[in-house]
Structures are given as C-alpha cells and as structure tokens.
Design a protein around this motif. Structure first.
Motif, PDB file in Angstrom:
ATOM      1  N   LEU A  57       0.854  -1.237  -0.153  1.00  0.00           N
ATOM      2  CA  LEU A  57      -0.090   0.162  -0.063  1.00  0.00           C
ATOM      3  C   LEU A  57       0.919   1.348   0.061  1.00  0.00           C
ATOM      4  CD1 LEU A  57      -2.723  -1.209   2.647  1.00  0.00           C
ATOM      5  CD2 LEU A  57      -3.100  -0.843   0.069  1.00  0.00           C
ATOM      6  N   LEU A  58       2.010   1.351   0.760  1.00  0.00           N
ATOM      7  CA  LEU A  58       2.887   2.317   0.862  1.00  0.00           C
ATOM      8  C   LEU A  58       3.471   2.528  -0.549  1.00  0.00           C
ATOM      9  CD1 LEU A  58       4.148   4.643   2.263  1.00  0.00           C
ATOM     10  CD2 LEU A  58       6.218   2.862   2.846  1.00  0.00           C
ATOM     11  N   THR A  59       3.853   1.522  -1.124  1.00  0.00           N
ATOM     12  CA  THR A  59       4.533   1.628  -2.538  1.00  0.00           C
ATOM     13  C   THR A  59       3.696   2.277  -3.406  1.00  0.00           C
ATOM     14  OG1 THR A  59       6.277  -0.088  -1.708  1.00  0.00           O
ATOM     15  CG2 THR A  59       5.790   0.174  -4.501  1.00  0.00           C
ATOM     16  N   LEU A  60       2.371   1.716  -3.465  1.00  0.00           N
ATOM     17  CA  LEU A  60       1.598   2.150  -4.381  1.00  0.00           C
ATOM     18  C   LEU A  60       1.153   3.512  -4.244  1.00  0.00           C
ATOM     19  CD1 LEU A  60      -0.849  -0.917  -4.711  1.00  0.00           C
ATOM     20  CD2 LEU A  60       0.751  -0.075  -6.479  1.00  0.00           C
ATOM     21  N   ARG A  61       1.037   3.952  -3.029  1.00  0.00           N
ATOM     22  CA  ARG A  61       0.772   5.344  -2.728  1.00  0.00           C
ATOM     23  C   ARG A  61       1.867   6.388  -3.270  1.00  0.00           C
ATOM     24  NH1 ARG A  61      -0.053   6.411   3.264  1.00  0.00           N
ATOM     25  NH2 ARG A  61       2.501   6.764   3.056  1.00  0.00           N
ATOM     26  N   ARG A  62       3.079   5.891  -3.233  1.00  0.00           N
ATOM     27  CA  ARG A  62       4.140   6.538  -3.901  1.00  0.00           C
ATOM     28  C   ARG A  62       4.070   6.900  -5.418  1.00  0.00           C
ATOM     29  NH1 ARG A  62       8.653   4.011   0.103  1.00  0.00           N
ATOM     30  NH2 ARG A  62       8.238   5.478   1.901  1.00  0.00           N
ATOM     31  N   VAL A  63       3.617   5.620  -6.013  1.00  0.00           N
ATOM     32  CA  VAL A  63       3.424   5.707  -7.431  1.00  0.00           C
ATOM     33  C   VAL A  63       2.395   6.667  -7.732  1.00  0.00           C
ATOM     34  CG1 VAL A  63       2.791   4.444  -9.549  1.00  0.00           C
ATOM     35  CG2 VAL A  63       4.261   3.169  -7.794  1.00  0.00           C
ATOM     36  N   ARG A  64       1.334   6.587  -7.100  1.00  0.00           N
ATOM     37  CA  ARG A  64      -0.037   7.705  -7.280  1.00  0.00           C
ATOM     38  C   ARG A  64       0.701   9.056  -6.865  1.00  0.00           C
ATOM     39  NH1 ARG A  64      -2.663   3.794  -4.482  1.00  0.00           N
ATOM     40  NH2 ARG A  64      -2.695   5.150  -2.669  1.00  0.00           N
ATOM     41  N   ALA A  65       1.372   9.312  -6.175  1.00  0.00           N
ATOM     42  CA  ALA A  65       2.062  10.597  -5.903  1.00  0.00           C
ATOM     43  C   ALA A  65       2.947  11.017  -6.968  1.00  0.00           C
ATOM     44  CB  ALA A  65       2.814  10.744  -4.278  1.00  0.00           C
ATOM     45  N   LEU A  66       3.364  10.227  -7.573  1.00  0.00           N
ATOM     46  CA  LEU A  66       4.452  10.377  -8.598  1.00  0.00           C
ATOM     47  C   LEU A  66       3.674  10.737  -9.902  1.00  0.00           C
ATOM     48  CD1 LEU A  66       7.428  10.472 -10.076  1.00  0.00           C
ATOM     49  CD2 LEU A  66       7.085   7.952 -10.560  1.00  0.00           C
TER      50      LEU A  66
ATOM     51  N   PRO B  67      -0.556  12.891  -8.870  1.00  0.00           N
ATOM     52  CA  PRO B  67      -0.966  13.633  -7.680  1.00  0.00           C
ATOM     53  C   PRO B  67      -2.368  14.488  -7.524  1.00  0.00           C
ATOM     54  CG  PRO B  67       0.776  14.957  -8.971  1.00  0.00           C
ATOM     55  CD  PRO B  67       0.309  13.425  -9.567  1.00  0.00           C
ATOM     56  N   ALA B  68      -2.965  14.300  -6.614  1.00  0.00           N
ATOM     57  CA  ALA B  68      -4.334  14.712  -6.781  1.00  0.00           C
ATOM     58  C   ALA B  68      -5.372  14.566  -7.507  1.00  0.00           C
ATOM     59  CB  ALA B  68      -4.470  16.609  -6.613  1.00  0.00           C
ATOM     60  N   HIS B  69      -5.028  13.387  -8.060  1.00  0.00           N
ATOM     61  CA  HIS B  69      -5.760  12.656  -9.455  1.00  0.00           C
ATOM     62  C   HIS B  69      -5.935  13.574 -10.423  1.00  0.00           C
ATOM     63  CE1 HIS B  69      -7.029   9.508  -6.719  1.00  0.00           C
ATOM     64  NE2 HIS B  69      -7.470  10.418  -5.674  1.00  0.00           N
TER      65      HIS B  69
ATOM     66  N   GLN C 163       1.175  11.220 -21.171  1.00  0.00           N
ATOM     67  CA  GLN C 163       0.596  11.687 -19.925  1.00  0.00           C
ATOM     68  C   GLN C 163      -0.172  10.290 -19.453  1.00  0.00           C
ATOM     69  OE1 GLN C 163      -1.845  14.941 -21.271  1.00  0.00           O
ATOM     70  NE2 GLN C 163      -0.629  16.250 -19.925  1.00  0.00           N
ATOM     71  N   VAL C 164      -0.024  10.373 -18.100  1.00  0.00           N
ATOM     72  CA  VAL C 164      -0.989   9.344 -17.402  1.00  0.00           C
ATOM     73  C   VAL C 164      -1.514   9.728 -16.368  1.00  0.00           C
ATOM     74  CG1 VAL C 164       1.271   7.585 -17.835  1.00  0.00           C
ATOM     75  CG2 VAL C 164       1.138   8.922 -15.710  1.00  0.00           C
ATOM     76  N   HIS C 165      -2.510   8.996 -15.750  1.00  0.00           N
ATOM     77  CA  HIS C 165      -3.613   9.193 -14.961  1.00  0.00           C
ATOM     78  C   HIS C 165      -4.251   8.136 -14.045  1.00  0.00           C
ATOM     79  CE1 HIS C 165      -7.609  10.219 -13.549  1.00  0.00           C
ATOM     80  NE2 HIS C 165      -7.218  11.331 -13.216  1.00  0.00           N
ATOM     81  N   TYR C 166      -4.097   8.031 -12.656  1.00  0.00           N
ATOM     82  CA  TYR C 166      -4.462   7.030 -11.868  1.00  0.00           C
ATOM     83  C   TYR C 166      -6.028   6.739 -12.137  1.00  0.00           C
ATOM     84  CZ  TYR C 166      -6.291   4.811  -7.809  1.00  0.00           C
ATOM     85  OH  TYR C 166      -6.897   3.783  -6.907  1.00  0.00           O
ATOM     86  N   GLU C 167      -6.607   5.571 -12.578  1.00  0.00           N
ATOM     87  CA  GLU C 167      -7.814   4.985 -12.701  1.00  0.00           C
ATOM     88  C   GLU C 167      -8.450   4.538 -11.368  1.00  0.00           C
ATOM     89  OE1 GLU C 167     -10.169   5.626 -15.003  1.00  0.00           O
ATOM     90  OE2 GLU C 167      -8.561   6.970 -16.017  1.00  0.00           O
ATOM     91  N   ARG C 168      -7.895   3.399 -10.759  1.00  0.00           N
ATOM     92  CA  ARG C 168      -8.434   2.635  -9.838  1.00  0.00           C
ATOM     93  C   ARG C 168      -7.503   1.539  -9.183  1.00  0.00           C
ATOM     94  NH1 ARG C 168     -10.147   1.025 -14.618  1.00  0.00           N
ATOM     95  NH2 ARG C 168      -9.761  -0.995 -15.338  1.00  0.00           N
ATOM     96  N   SER C 169      -7.764   1.079  -8.108  1.00  0.00           N
ATOM     97  CA  SER C 169      -6.778   0.164  -7.447  1.00  0.00           C
ATOM     98  C   SER C 169      -7.730  -1.173  -7.741  1.00  0.00           C
ATOM     99  CB  SER C 169      -6.888   0.001  -6.019  1.00  0.00           C
ATOM    100  OG  SER C 169      -6.251  -0.827  -5.373  1.00  0.00           O
ATOM    101  N   GLU C 170      -6.999  -2.298  -8.299  1.00  0.00           N
ATOM    102  CA  GLU C 170      -7.662  -3.585  -8.503  1.00  0.00           C
ATOM    103  C   GLU C 170      -7.877  -4.679  -7.397  1.00  0.00           C
ATOM    104  OE1 GLU C 170      -9.011  -4.018 -11.575  1.00  0.00           O
ATOM    105  OE2 GLU C 170      -8.073  -2.319 -12.456  1.00  0.00           O
ATOM    106  N   ALA C 171      -6.621  -4.446  -6.705  1.00  0.00           N
ATOM    107  CA  ALA C 171      -6.671  -5.694  -5.552  1.00  0.00           C
ATOM    108  C   ALA C 171      -5.499  -5.382  -4.753  1.00  0.00           C
ATOM    109  CB  ALA C 171      -6.878  -7.032  -6.081  1.00  0.00           C
ATOM    110  N   VAL C 172      -5.426  -5.645  -3.392  1.00  0.00           N
ATOM    111  CA  VAL C 172      -4.271  -5.854  -2.591  1.00  0.00           C
ATOM    112  C   VAL C 172      -4.216  -7.042  -1.734  1.00  0.00           C
ATOM    113  CG1 VAL C 172      -2.929  -4.846  -0.705  1.00  0.00           C
ATOM    114  CG2 VAL C 172      -3.708  -3.416  -2.234  1.00  0.00           C
TER     115      VAL C 172
END
Length: 139
Positions: free
Chosen positions: A74-83, A86-88, A101-110
């Motif tokens: 979860l911490l590692t994925l949060r760092r990827v999202r921040a990179l 950020p702020a979606h 360009q890239v943009h976060y869509e969703r979390s599939e599973a942990v």
C-alpha cells in the motif's frame, strides 16, 4: 509501445525501487518491495482513424507492487500515485518526441500471495495492482 514502457519504467525508477517490465525474474523476491509494469493492449478498432494513420495512443496499463506484506504494498502504490497522479490529475512522463501523460484510474486489489513463500522469512508476499490511463500524442 516498447518506447512507452521504457519511458514509464524510467519514471518509476525515480522512486528508488526495482522496476520490472511485464514480469519479475525468479530472484526478485530478494529485493522487496519492487514494481512490475504490465503492458497494455493497444491498436484496437477504436484507435483506428477515419482516414490515414493515427499517431495517438489511448489505453490503460497496470502497475503491480510486491512487498514483504500488504502494508508495504500500500505504501509503494501510494508513492506511485503521488508520482503519476497527484491530486488525481494527469501527469506528464518524459518521453522523447511524445507528449506522454498518465492518470490514476483505480486500485484492482491488494492481497497476500499464498502461492509464493519467501525463503528468508517463510512468509508470503503482499501484492497490489492499480490501473492507470495513458495518453500519448506526437510532440
């Protein structure tokens, strides 16, 4: 598409964690946490222009994080999202000759992968997968 994956891989590498493209080698568990950049599908019927050749790419791709436990994932994925989102918001990833360009869509599973045992600790690694949108245009 290989050039896009290489640009994404280089961007992820700035997080200071090992990054693998498509799959992780057998010895990857020795260096946790690590990331796997999974290739998207591309070139479908919806991508075809009415006439001529399209030089645009619109698709989704996934990032898998593997860590010693779900909290590490979860911490590692949060760092990827921040990179990357950020702020979606959309984020530009450096790529010669392209506006990528890239943009976060969703979390599939942990989850905990009980099919894999880490030899040093005799425990199972955590795994998480998130999906990103990719938009690439000629620069």
């Amino acid at each position: 598409m290989l050039a896009h994956l290489q640009a994404l891989e280089a961007s992820l590498a700035t997080l200071g964690r090992p990054v693998h493209r498509i799959y992780a080698p057998d010895d990857a568990l020795a260096d946790l946490p690590y990331l796997v950049l999974e290739a998207p599908g591309w070139g479908g019927v919806l991508d075809m222009p009415v006439c001529g050749t399209s030089h645009s790419l619109h698709t989704t791709f996934r990032v898998k994080a593997v860590g010693a436990n779900p909290d590490s994932v979860l911490l590692t994925l949060r760092r990827v999202r921040a990179l990357w989102s950020p702020a979606h918001e959309w984020t530009t990833v450096p790529m010669p000759g392209r506006l990528l360009q890239v943009h976060y869509e969703r979390s599939e599973a942990v989850f905990v992968d009980r099919d894999v045992t880490m030899p040093a600790s005799n425990t199972h690694p955590g795994v998480g997968v998130e999906t990103y949108s990719l938009d690439s245009q000629p620069a």
